[in-house]
Design a protein around this motif. Structure first.
Motif, short mmCIF file in Angstrom:
data_model
loop_
_atom_site.label_atom_id
_atom_site.label_comp_id
_atom_site.label_asym_id
_atom_site.label_seq_id
_atom_site.Cartn_x
_atom_site.Cartn_y
_atom_site.Cartn_z
N ASP A 174 -24.35 5.28 24.04
CA ASP A 174 -24.03 4.92 25.42
C ASP A 174 -22.64 4.30 25.42
O ASP A 174 -22.45 3.19 24.93
CB ASP A 174 -25.08 3.94 25.96
N VAL A 175 -21.66 5.01 26.00
CA VAL A 175 -20.27 4.56 25.90
C VAL A 175 -19.68 4.14 27.24
O VAL A 175 -18.62 3.51 27.29
CB VAL A 175 -19.37 5.66 25.29
N ASP A 176 -20.36 4.48 28.35
CA ASP A 176 -19.81 4.18 29.67
C ASP A 176 -20.95 4.06 30.66
O ASP A 176 -21.86 4.90 30.66
CB ASP A 176 -18.84 5.29 30.11
N VAL A 177 -20.90 3.03 31.49
CA VAL A 177 -21.97 2.82 32.46
C VAL A 177 -22.02 3.95 33.47
O VAL A 177 -23.03 4.15 34.14
CB VAL A 177 -21.79 1.47 33.20
N ASN A 178 -20.93 4.72 33.62
CA ASN A 178 -20.88 5.80 34.60
C ASN A 178 -21.26 7.16 34.00
O ASN A 178 -21.25 8.16 34.70
CB ASN A 178 -19.47 5.91 35.21
N GLU A 179 -21.57 7.19 32.73
CA GLU A 179 -21.94 8.43 32.07
C GLU A 179 -23.36 8.34 31.52
O GLU A 179 -23.83 7.26 31.15
CB GLU A 179 -20.98 8.73 30.90
N GLU A 180 -24.03 9.51 31.49
CA GLU A 180 -25.35 9.56 30.88
C GLU A 180 -25.22 9.40 29.37
O GLU A 180 -24.32 10.00 28.76
CB GLU A 180 -26.03 10.89 31.19
N PRO A 181 -26.06 8.59 28.74
CA PRO A 181 -25.99 8.45 27.28
C PRO A 181 -26.24 9.78 26.60
O PRO A 181 -27.06 10.59 27.05
CB PRO A 181 -27.11 7.44 26.96
N SER A 182 -25.51 10.03 25.53
CA SER A 182 -25.75 11.24 24.74
C SER A 182 -26.80 10.94 23.69
O SER A 182 -26.86 9.85 23.12
CB SER A 182 -24.45 11.70 24.08
N LYS A 183 -27.65 11.94 23.42
CA LYS A 183 -28.75 11.74 22.49
C LYS A 183 -28.76 12.90 21.50
O LYS A 183 -28.75 14.07 21.89
CB LYS A 183 -30.08 11.68 23.25
N ILE A 184 -28.74 12.58 20.22
CA ILE A 184 -28.76 13.59 19.19
C ILE A 184 -29.96 13.38 18.27
O ILE A 184 -30.51 12.28 18.18
CB ILE A 184 -27.45 13.58 18.35
N VAL A 185 -30.36 14.46 17.62
CA VAL A 185 -31.46 14.41 16.66
C VAL A 185 -30.88 14.36 15.26
O VAL A 185 -29.99 15.13 14.91
CB VAL A 185 -32.39 15.62 16.81
N SER A 186 -31.38 13.43 14.47
CA SER A 186 -30.92 13.29 13.09
C SER A 186 -32.13 13.19 12.17
O SER A 186 -33.28 13.13 12.62
CB SER A 186 -30.03 12.05 12.96
N TYR A 187 -31.85 13.19 10.89
CA TYR A 187 -32.90 13.07 9.88
C TYR A 187 -32.43 12.11 8.78
O TYR A 187 -31.25 12.04 8.47
CB TYR A 187 -33.23 14.43 9.26
N ALA A 188 -33.37 11.40 8.24
CA ALA A 188 -33.05 10.47 7.16
C ALA A 188 -32.98 11.22 5.83
O ALA A 188 -33.64 12.25 5.65
CB ALA A 188 -34.09 9.36 7.09
N ASP A 189 -32.19 10.70 4.90
CA ASP A 189 -32.20 11.28 3.56
C ASP A 189 -33.32 10.66 2.75
O ASP A 189 -34.15 9.91 3.27
CB ASP A 189 -30.83 11.12 2.89
#
Length: 240
Positions: A174-189
């Motif tokens: 979440d980088v800006d109150v006026n933008e929708e937060p970006s969400k990514i999928v990750s995996y642990a090693d």
């Protein structure tokens, strides 16, 4: 029937009779599946009972499920028929109270054909949380808007063992109150480490949320831009 005798010289000190019988396989087998740990943020957890004859065919019978709380709550009893040798039951955490405790689940299966029964048990621990999500502090001074840096976090079980490498972990930026937060999928090693590549752009603040199986860790990343003549003050504030 076998006999065993113990002598000291010519004096018999003891004698024991042992009856040896042919080993008989149990008529049917029972499996009880339930999580070893659940946390307060879960509304319910699933219990599955399976029963089958030793030659593989599912049994026709009934199951008596007893849930024994280690706290002050009374024992919960549920009885139901097995369908194709199986029954799934969702247990609500509200039945046990929002309290750290251990509960014992006993499943007794009675075969309606042979009129025999077997009981299996499993213990489930109810915890405030199941995982440790570590969002460590870091510092980064951006060389420009296109500069990227790596944010690293770690997720482990409470006993410090790594989480499953095949399970999805969500990283929300979440980088800006006026933008929708970006969400990514990750995996642990294999060590439970997660990496997220972040582009500086012209941001001065990045809020990052790590989500895993209903549990979250929040972090606030402050950035400085070298092109703006910043002299420092870069820090990460984390909150769990």
């Amino acid at each position: 029937m076998w006999s065993m005798e113990v002598f000291q010289g010519d004096i018999k000190l003891a004698e024991k009779f042992v009856e040896v019988k042919e080993y008989e396989l149990p008529l049917f087998e029972v499996e009880l599946d339930a999580p070893s740990h659940v946390s307060f943020n879960q509304e319910a957890f699933l219990v599955t009972v399976r029963a089958h004859y030793t030659f593989g065919k599912p049994i026709s019978g009934n199951c008596l499920l007893k849930i024994i709380s280690k706290g002050e709550r009374p024992t919960i009893e549920r009885e139901f028929p097995l369908i194709d040798g199986k029954k799934e039951l969702s247990l609500q955490l509200s039945e046990f109270g929002k309290k750290i405790q251990r509960i014992q689940i006993n499943a007794t299966i009675q075969d309606t054909v042979t009129l025999t029964q077997r009981t299996v048990s499993k213990t489930v621990s109810i915890l405030a949380k199941r995982y440790l999500i570590d969002t460590p502090p870091m510092a980064h001074e951006c060389d420009g808007p296109s500069d990227t840096f790596t944010y690293r976090a770690r997720i482990t079980h409470l006993n410090a063992t790594p989480v499953d490498v095949d399970e999805e972990i969500y990283v929300k930026l979440d980088v800006d109150v006026n933008e929708e937060p970006s969400k990514i999928v990750s995996y642990a090693d294999e060590n439970g480490d997660i990496e997220a590549e972040i582009t500086c752009s012209n941001y001065t603040n990045v809020n990052i949320t790590i989500e895993y199986n209903g549990e979250t860790s929040l972090g606030e990343i402050r950035l400085s831009q070298r092109s703006n003549g910043s002299q420092g003050g870069v820090y990460v504030r984390t909150q769990k």
